[in-house]
Design a protein around this motif. Sequence first.
Motif, mmCIF file in Angstrom:
data_model
loop_
_atom_site.group_PDB
_atom_site.id
_atom_site.type_symbol
_atom_site.label_atom_id
_atom_site.label_comp_id
_atom_site.label_asym_id
_atom_site.label_seq_id
_atom_site.Cartn_x
_atom_site.Cartn_y
_atom_site.Cartn_z
ATOM 1 N N GLY A 1 0.837 -1.200 0.000
ATOM 2 C CA GLY A 1 0.000 0.000 0.000
ATOM 3 C C GLY A 1 0.863 1.238 0.000
ATOM 4 N N GLN A 2 0.229 2.363 0.340
ATOM 5 C CA GLN A 2 0.992 3.604 0.467
ATOM 6 C C GLN A 2 0.855 4.101 1.904
ATOM 7 N N GLY A 3 1.971 4.389 2.546
ATOM 8 C CA GLY A 3 1.937 4.850 3.937
ATOM 9 C C GLY A 3 1.464 3.755 4.873
ATOM 10 N N ILE B 1 5.766 -3.416 0.872
ATOM 11 C CA ILE B 1 5.984 -2.602 -0.342
ATOM 12 C C ILE B 1 5.146 -1.344 -0.163
ATOM 13 N N ASP B 2 5.834 -0.230 0.052
ATOM 14 C CA ASP B 2 5.172 1.045 0.298
ATOM 15 C C ASP B 2 5.437 1.911 -0.932
ATOM 16 N N ASP B 3 4.387 2.115 -1.741
ATOM 17 C CA ASP B 3 4.606 2.774 -3.038
ATOM 18 C C ASP B 3 3.340 3.526 -3.436
ATOM 19 N N PRO B 4 3.459 4.750 -3.973
ATOM 20 C CA PRO B 4 2.262 5.498 -4.387
ATOM 21 C C PRO B 4 1.411 4.756 -5.425
ATOM 22 N N ASP C 1 -0.040 -8.324 21.071
ATOM 23 C CA ASP C 1 1.007 -8.189 22.079
ATOM 24 C C ASP C 1 1.999 -7.111 21.613
ATOM 25 N N GLU C 2 1.892 -5.955 22.248
ATOM 26 C CA GLU C 2 2.691 -4.788 21.829
ATOM 27 C C GLU C 2 4.193 -5.014 22.063
ATOM 28 N N THR C 3 4.538 -5.990 22.904
ATOM 29 C CA THR C 3 5.962 -6.205 23.213
ATOM 30 C C THR C 3 6.657 -7.123 22.197
ATOM 31 N N ARG C 4 5.858 -7.722 21.306
ATOM 32 C CA ARG C 4 6.450 -8.649 20.332
ATOM 33 C C ARG C 4 7.437 -7.936 19.401
ATOM 34 N N GLN C 5 8.537 -8.592 19.118
ATOM 35 C CA GLN C 5 9.558 -8.003 18.247
ATOM 36 C C GLN C 5 9.532 -8.714 16.895
ATOM 37 N N GLY C 6 9.811 -7.964 15.853
ATOM 38 C CA GLY C 6 9.860 -8.557 14.513
ATOM 39 C C GLY C 6 10.625 -7.642 13.581
ATOM 40 N N GLU C 7 10.777 -8.121 12.358
ATOM 41 C CA GLU C 7 11.602 -7.379 11.399
ATOM 42 C C GLU C 7 10.719 -6.900 10.240
ATOM 43 N N ILE C 8 10.952 -5.672 9.781
ATOM 44 C CA ILE C 8 10.238 -5.185 8.589
ATOM 45 C C ILE C 8 11.243 -5.132 7.434
ATOM 46 N N VAL C 9 10.922 -5.856 6.368
ATOM 47 C CA VAL C 9 11.813 -5.896 5.205
ATOM 48 C C VAL C 9 11.155 -5.071 4.089
ATOM 49 N N ARG C 10 11.818 -3.991 3.683
ATOM 50 C CA ARG C 10 11.268 -3.130 2.629
ATOM 51 C C ARG C 10 11.623 -3.700 1.262
ATOM 52 N N GLU C 11 10.591 -3.778 0.425
ATOM 53 C CA GLU C 11 10.801 -4.309 -0.932
ATOM 54 C C GLU C 11 10.288 -3.295 -1.953
ATOM 55 N N ASP C 12 10.767 -3.401 -3.189
ATOM 56 C CA ASP C 12 10.298 -2.501 -4.253
ATOM 57 C C ASP C 12 9.202 -3.175 -5.065
ATOM 58 N N LEU C 13 8.289 -2.338 -5.553
ATOM 59 C CA LEU C 13 7.237 -2.885 -6.413
ATOM 60 C C LEU C 13 7.791 -3.138 -7.816
ATOM 61 N N GLY C 14 8.633 -2.236 -8.273
ATOM 62 C CA GLY C 14 9.208 -2.399 -9.606
ATOM 63 C C GLY C 14 8.187 -2.194 -10.710
#
Length: 327
Positions: free
Chosen positions: A44-46, A65-68, A171-184
Amino acid sequence: MKPKVWVFVEQEEGKAHPVSWELLGKARELAEALSGEVEALVLGQGVELIAKEAITYGAERVYMIDDPVLEYYRNETYAHGVIKLCEKYRPEILLLGATTMGRDLAGSIATALETGLTADVTGLEIDPETKNLIMTRPAFGGNIMASILCPDHRPQMSTVRPRTFPLPEKDETRQGEIVREDLGLSENEVKVKRVGFIPKEKTVNLEYADVVVSGGRGLGGPEGFKLLRELAELLDGEVGASRAVVDAGWIDYEYQVGQTGKTVRPRVYIACGISGAIQHRVGMQNSDLIIAVNTDPEAPIFRIADLGIVGDLYEVLPELIEAIKKE
Ligand code: FAD
């Protein structure tokens, strides 16, 4: 590499559809049985806040994937993004909500990846021996439950209706990873353009109602829904219906509960003049408390009711309404 159980997180205008969180809850169970990982896809966007929220519901990693170009849903752009991610990361399982968006998207993804797709499943589990996903859904008019496997292709894909699985604890305390990808994909490569948007005036929020007061053929006619509406309003709930009365034109299809309607999971489901055919039950049997009002003591709805009232709904409901008003 650990097998990946993926959930497509559906969002519109920065708001996630709750079915995505229900699926993350189920994905955790499946990943545990596979000794795998739960991962989410957010497009999506944002949408960074949604990606973070996915972690609180159990995603260990989120591909974002964050893309206009993804500002609003289009099959072409969203399918492009999801297919690209699937080809890169090769998930074992991909789950989507059986919503308008999810249903539209899932078919395109499955076709492009040359895999199978089981739509509208009511149960998901891992076969302990083969580690394949067993996808259960009603078949042959709801008379049997079919177990569907996709042993030779990946990912194993399902769409699941909202409210089929419970909402997991956040659970707000949970940890995780955000991987940014391109839409292309750039906007001028996209064929479909939105020229306008007209929102529907009123939509029925049956799936997420706390109380549903449903009517069937026992109402005798469309005017019976006035009584049901009065009770639903007093209980801050929504009105539902069986297919028989929708087919008869007494009420719109969007109110239909059941196999070919909506799946509901309210705290209280009140079935009035509904016999309780299997195709109706599959859409409401997970309600916390089921109350049935029916003149026929042998009606199948009483087999799953927590509280059964054998009587004429036109006598029982007015009394109930009066009693609630007095409180
Ligand atoms: P009926 O079965 O006619 O029952 C009416 C009930 O009202 C009776 O039990 C009667 O005793 C009671 N009654 C009569 N008068 C009164 C009164 N005054 N007070 C109290 N009780 C009274 N159905 C769905 O609901 N949802 C679905 O999504 C759905 N999908 C289907 C998909 C397929 C492929 C097929 C084949 C069928 C599907 N159906 C679905 C239809 C389903 O099989 C039933 O026909 C339908 O649910 C019956 O609706 P009903 O209970 O309102 O009517």
